[in-house]
Design an enzyme around this catalytic site. Structure first.
Site, PDB file in Angstrom:
ATOM      1  N   SER A  91      13.522 -67.749 -21.494  1.00  7.75           N
ATOM      2  CA  SER A  91      12.657 -67.175 -22.515  1.00  7.75           C
ATOM      3  C   SER A  91      12.481 -65.697 -22.207  1.00  7.75           C
ATOM      4  O   SER A  91      12.030 -65.337 -21.125  1.00  7.75           O
ATOM      5  CB  SER A  91      11.303 -67.898 -22.482  1.00  7.75           C
ATOM      6  OG  SER A  91      10.380 -67.264 -23.325  1.00  7.75           O
ATOM      7  N   LYS A 124      16.186 -67.648 -25.509  1.00  3.07           N
ATOM      8  CA  LYS A 124      15.101 -67.611 -26.500  1.00  3.07           C
ATOM      9  C   LYS A 124      14.495 -66.229 -26.522  1.00  3.07           C
ATOM     10  O   LYS A 124      14.148 -65.679 -25.479  1.00  3.07           O
ATOM     11  CB  LYS A 124      14.076 -68.674 -26.109  1.00  3.07           C
ATOM     12  CG  LYS A 124      12.709 -68.552 -26.733  1.00  3.07           C
ATOM     13  CD  LYS A 124      11.909 -69.800 -26.439  1.00  3.07           C
ATOM     14  CE  LYS A 124      10.496 -69.456 -26.024  1.00  3.07           C
ATOM     15  NZ  LYS A 124       9.713 -70.657 -25.684  1.00  3.07           N
ATOM     16  N   LYS A 134      11.500 -63.782 -27.898  1.00  2.00           N
ATOM     17  CA  LYS A 134      10.179 -63.712 -28.518  1.00  2.00           C
ATOM     18  C   LYS A 134      10.271 -62.736 -29.689  1.00  2.00           C
ATOM     19  O   LYS A 134      10.919 -61.679 -29.571  1.00  2.00           O
ATOM     20  CB  LYS A 134       9.150 -63.211 -27.503  1.00  2.00           C
ATOM     21  CG  LYS A 134       8.882 -64.203 -26.382  1.00  2.00           C
ATOM     22  CD  LYS A 134       8.062 -65.379 -26.892  1.00  2.00           C
ATOM     23  CE  LYS A 134       7.700 -66.320 -25.763  1.00  2.00           C
ATOM     24  NZ  LYS A 134       6.923 -67.476 -26.227  1.00  2.00           N
ATOM     25  N   ASP A 155      11.115 -67.369 -30.856  1.00  2.00           N
ATOM     26  CA  ASP A 155       9.772 -67.961 -30.740  1.00  2.00           C
ATOM     27  C   ASP A 155       8.733 -66.972 -31.270  1.00  2.00           C
ATOM     28  O   ASP A 155       8.569 -65.878 -30.722  1.00  2.00           O
ATOM     29  CB  ASP A 155       9.491 -68.298 -29.269  1.00  2.00           C
ATOM     30  CG  ASP A 155       8.185 -69.068 -29.076  1.00  2.00           C
ATOM     31  OD1 ASP A 155       7.478 -69.313 -30.078  1.00  2.00           O
ATOM     32  OD2 ASP A 155       7.880 -69.430 -27.926  1.00  2.00           O
ATOM     33  N   GLU A 190      11.000 -71.284 -33.295  1.00  2.00           N
ATOM     34  CA  GLU A 190       9.864 -71.959 -32.651  1.00  2.00           C
ATOM     35  C   GLU A 190       8.530 -71.448 -33.196  1.00  2.00           C
ATOM     36  O   GLU A 190       8.303 -70.236 -33.244  1.00  2.00           O
ATOM     37  CB  GLU A 190       9.973 -71.712 -31.136  1.00  2.00           C
ATOM     38  CG  GLU A 190       8.957 -72.458 -30.294  1.00  2.00           C
ATOM     39  CD  GLU A 190       9.234 -72.289 -28.789  1.00  2.00           C
ATOM     40  OE1 GLU A 190      10.389 -71.991 -28.394  1.00  2.00           O
ATOM     41  OE2 GLU A 190       8.283 -72.438 -28.005  1.00  2.00           O
ATOM     42  N   ASP A 225       5.835 -75.977 -31.089  1.00  2.00           N
ATOM     43  CA  ASP A 225       5.284 -75.856 -29.741  1.00  2.00           C
ATOM     44  C   ASP A 225       3.768 -76.080 -29.862  1.00  2.00           C
ATOM     45  O   ASP A 225       3.286 -77.226 -29.775  1.00  2.00           O
ATOM     46  CB  ASP A 225       5.655 -74.464 -29.190  1.00  2.00           C
ATOM     47  CG  ASP A 225       5.011 -74.104 -27.855  1.00  2.00           C
ATOM     48  OD1 ASP A 225       4.135 -74.836 -27.387  1.00  2.00           O
ATOM     49  OD2 ASP A 225       5.363 -73.056 -27.276  1.00  2.00           O
ATOM     50  N   LYS A 263       5.276 -79.109 -23.661  1.00  2.00           N
ATOM     51  CA  LYS A 263       4.711 -78.560 -22.437  1.00  2.00           C
ATOM     52  C   LYS A 263       3.709 -79.584 -21.958  1.00  2.00           C
ATOM     53  O   LYS A 263       2.702 -79.822 -22.639  1.00  2.00           O
ATOM     54  CB  LYS A 263       4.005 -77.238 -22.725  1.00  2.00           C
ATOM     55  CG  LYS A 263       4.949 -76.118 -23.123  1.00  2.00           C
ATOM     56  CD  LYS A 263       4.198 -74.874 -23.506  1.00  2.00           C
ATOM     57  CE  LYS A 263       5.174 -73.809 -23.965  1.00  2.00           C
ATOM     58  NZ  LYS A 263       4.486 -72.710 -24.656  1.00  2.00           N
ATOM     59  N   GLY A 316       7.605 -73.916 -20.939  1.00  2.00           N
ATOM     60  CA  GLY A 316       6.939 -73.416 -19.742  1.00  2.00           C
ATOM     61  C   GLY A 316       5.817 -72.482 -20.114  1.00  2.00           C
ATOM     62  O   GLY A 316       5.731 -72.009 -21.256  1.00  2.00           O
TER      63      GLY A 316
HETATM   64  O1  OSB Z   1       5.444 -70.109 -26.405  1.00  2.00           O
HETATM   65  O2  OSB Z   1       6.825 -70.906 -25.024  1.00  2.00           O
HETATM   66  C1  OSB Z   1       5.869 -70.163 -25.255  1.00  2.00           C
HETATM   67  C2  OSB Z   1       4.936 -68.194 -22.102  1.00  2.00           C
HETATM   68  C3  OSB Z   1       3.565 -68.090 -22.271  1.00  2.00           C
HETATM   69  C4  OSB Z   1       2.991 -68.618 -23.391  1.00  2.00           C
HETATM   70  C5  OSB Z   1       3.765 -69.258 -24.355  1.00  2.00           C
HETATM   71  C6  OSB Z   1       5.138 -69.389 -24.184  1.00  2.00           C
HETATM   72  C7  OSB Z   1       5.735 -68.816 -23.048  1.00  2.00           C
HETATM   73  C8  OSB Z   1       7.168 -68.835 -22.785  1.00  2.00           C
HETATM   74  C9  OSB Z   1       7.589 -68.730 -21.347  1.00  2.00           C
HETATM   75  O3  OSB Z   1       8.015 -68.807 -23.653  1.00  2.00           O
HETATM   76  C10 OSB Z   1       8.452 -69.828 -20.891  1.00  2.00           C
HETATM   77  C11 OSB Z   1       8.526 -69.886 -19.361  1.00  2.00           C
HETATM   78  O4  OSB Z   1       7.550 -70.351 -18.730  1.00  2.00           O
HETATM   79  O5  OSB Z   1       9.539 -69.483 -18.798  1.00  2.00           O
HETATM   80 MG    MG Z   2       6.612 -71.308 -27.667  1.00  2.00          MG
END
Ligand code: OSB
Ligand code: MG
Length: 366
Positions: A135, A160, A162, A187, A212, A237, A261, A289
């Protein structure tokens, strides 16, 4: 009461990130983790709440989690119930899934350790490894391109990105133009509404494996409407907080993919049920995560290694995030896979000295 001596400690730990992590809801420069440590019958169990400092991913944060754990959940630990019993006994506590999950996971670690088996074996049928994606937080285009290139070289199975409102097209195009074939997803962390459907439809050109959580953090209905307007599959999510919500998501055709998660859904009992519901409905499922330390990550990797999980997850090894982790045996990745620890329970060797040095504040809860 005679009872077995049981101790429970919570520590607020600060670990700086190697680079700030930017999502549509903000930038984090460090992980402020709430770590739980329980000692009973000579066994030490650990868990981590996936909450952070503020209520921006969901309404929970470290303060609400600590309050709920201290006042409502810790007392339930005293009889060392099974995770399933714990889940039943705390059903009356509404919400606060992250707080519940942290205590439920302590019990998974504890019971696996009493049986001297790895957590992955306690959870179900494990493949022996988890497929791993990465991510990437938002950054300057050239920084993102460099990170994507490095991730491909390291063997990550899915990348992925953001995204946020107004920048989604440029963020995805930058990477897709340079890497036409890589498995790519985006995401949004709930920053759009149905009014933005035209902007989201433009992402259909980039052949994303999924988009996402584009809409509201607790929405299913509008996602089901959006799903009819775009060809990119939707992954949920934030909106999936329980097996019931997963069932409703499929009934409404709001998603084809679910990011589980364990922290967000109240723990691993609920996570397994959501994975089963998803697969029964022909959906795909992967393990997300929350920038956890090596302690929280170990639960995710064990769960992600189950046969039920069919897509690569956000379980990157922690050298992506931290110069130094709380554990002495951090995960390493080989060919885009990570093996869950083989020692009892979560199988991590906690670096007690570094944990102590990274602790800002601690509380004796039992
Ligand atoms: O939306 O998946 C998410 C991290 C913090 C809050 C939300 C998200 C995330 C990540 C990080 O995408 C994923 C990771 O822990 O490597
Ligand atoms: Mg997410």
């Amino acid at each position: 009461m005679l009872g077995r001596p049981l101790e429970l400690k919570a520590s607020l730990v600060t670990l700086p990130f190697l680079a700030p992590f930017t999502t549509s809801f903000g930038t984090e420069a460090e992980r402020n983790a709430l770590i739980l440590e329980m000692e009973a019958d000579g066994i030490k169990a650990y868990a981590e709440s996936v909450t952070s400092t503020g209520p921006y991913y969901s309404y929970e944060d470290n303060e609400t989690a600590l309050h709920v754990i201290k006042d409502y959940l810790a007392p339930e630990l005293k009889r060392l119930p099974s995770p399933e019993e714990f889940r039943q006994r705390t059903e009356g506590i509404k919400g606060h899934n992250m707080a519940k999950a942290s205590v439920e996971m302590l019990l998974w670690d504890y019971h696996a350790k009493t049986k001297r088996e790895p957590l992955s074996a306690s959870l179900g049928e494990s493949k022996g490894y988890a497929d791993v994606g990465i991510s990437l937080g938002m950054d300057r285009p050239e920084v993102t391109l460099k990170r994507v290139g490095d991730a491909i070289t390291r063997g990550y199975k899915r990348i992925k990105l953001k995204i946020e409102k107004g920048k989604e097209y440029d963020i995805v195009k930058n990477v897709r133009d340079a890497y036409p074939d890589v498995h790519l997803s985006a995401d949004a962390n709930s920053c759009y509404t149905l009014r933005d459907k035209d902007a989201l439809r433009r992402l259909d050109a980039f052949n994303l494996v999924y988009l996402e959580q584009p809409l509201e953090h607790d929405d299913l209905l509008d996602h089901s409407k959006l799903a009819k307007e775009i060809s990119t599959p939707i992954c949920l999510d934030e909106s999936i907080t329980s097996p019931e919500r997963a069932r409703q998501a499929f009934e409404l055709e709001a998603a084809k993919v679910i990011n589980i998660k364990p922290g967000r859904v109240g723990g691993l009992v609920s996570s397994k049920q959501i994975a089963e519901i998803t697969r029964e409905n022909g959906g795909h499922v992967w393990v997300g995560g929350m920038l956890e330390t090596g302690i929280g990550r170990a639960f995710n990797v064990a769960f992600a290694s189950l046969r039920l999980i069919d897509y690569p997850g956000d379980t990157s090894p922690n050298d992506k995030y931290f110069a130094r982790d709380l554990v002495r045996n951090p995960f390493t990745m080989q060919d885009g896979t990570i093996r869950p620890n083989s020692g009892p329970g979560i199988g991590v060797e906690v670096d007690a000295e570094f944990l102590g040095r990274s602790t800002v504040k601690s509380w004796k809860l039992l």
